[in-house]
Design a protein around this motif. Structure first.
Motif, PDB file in Angstrom:
ATOM      1  N   ILE A 211      -6.849   1.795  -2.479  1.00  0.00           N
ATOM      2  CA  ILE A 211      -5.670   0.938  -2.392  1.00  0.00           C
ATOM      3  C   ILE A 211      -4.941   1.291  -1.109  1.00  0.00           C
ATOM      4  O   ILE A 211      -4.622   2.456  -0.865  1.00  0.00           O
ATOM      5  CB  ILE A 211      -4.755   1.145  -3.610  1.00  0.00           C
ATOM      6  N   ASP A 212      -4.697   0.295  -0.298  1.00  0.00           N
ATOM      7  CA  ASP A 212      -3.966   0.484   0.944  1.00  0.00           C
ATOM      8  C   ASP A 212      -2.522   0.065   0.685  1.00  0.00           C
ATOM      9  O   ASP A 212      -2.216  -1.122   0.641  1.00  0.00           O
ATOM     10  CB  ASP A 212      -4.588  -0.362   2.057  1.00  0.00           C
ATOM     11  N   ALA A 213      -1.665   1.027   0.458  1.00  0.00           N
ATOM     12  CA  ALA A 213      -0.264   0.757   0.171  1.00  0.00           C
ATOM     13  C   ALA A 213       0.592   1.513   1.190  1.00  0.00           C
ATOM     14  O   ALA A 213       0.729   2.727   1.094  1.00  0.00           O
ATOM     15  CB  ALA A 213       0.082   1.186  -1.242  1.00  0.00           C
ATOM     16  N   PRO A 214       1.137   0.816   2.163  1.00  0.00           N
ATOM     17  CA  PRO A 214       1.980   1.486   3.162  1.00  0.00           C
ATOM     18  C   PRO A 214       3.149   2.208   2.508  1.00  0.00           C
ATOM     19  O   PRO A 214       3.569   1.839   1.402  1.00  0.00           O
ATOM     20  CB  PRO A 214       2.477   0.336   4.044  1.00  0.00           C
ATOM     21  N   PRO A 215       3.675   3.233   3.153  1.00  0.00           N
ATOM     22  CA  PRO A 215       4.816   3.967   2.592  1.00  0.00           C
ATOM     23  C   PRO A 215       5.945   3.010   2.198  1.00  0.00           C
ATOM     24  O   PRO A 215       6.272   2.074   2.920  1.00  0.00           O
ATOM     25  CB  PRO A 215       5.251   4.886   3.733  1.00  0.00           C
ATOM     26  N   GLY A 216       6.493   3.236   1.008  1.00  0.00           N
ATOM     27  CA  GLY A 216       7.585   2.416   0.512  1.00  0.00           C
ATOM     28  C   GLY A 216       7.134   1.226  -0.318  1.00  0.00           C
ATOM     29  O   GLY A 216       7.957   0.554  -0.939  1.00  0.00           O
TER      30      GLY A 216
END
Length: 65
Positions: free
Chosen positions: A33-38
């Motif tokens: 899962i590519d989930a950017p910070p925040g």
């Protein structure tokens, strides 16, 4: 989220292709899962990290979308 439907053996165990064995190369499916910070709450991130080594079915993923 990135995933696939199955793994693939490329000349591993003298095989080429899939559906002919139960080696790790075929039954382990890469998923991440590519989930950017925040993007995720701290609880969501902790749950994902906790499930890192758990066996999951593709049907389980659909409920999270």
């Amino acid at each position: 989220m990135y995933t696939a439907d199955h793994g693939e053996g490329f000349r591993d165990h003298w095989q080429l292709g899939h559906t002919s064995s139960l080696y790790e190369e075929e039954i382990r499916v890469p998923t991440w899962i590519d989930a950017p910070p925040g993007t995720l709450s701290p609880e969501e991130e902790a749950n994902l990290r906790g499930a890192k080594d758990q066996q999951v079915w593709h049907l389980d993923l659909a409920a999270t979308f």
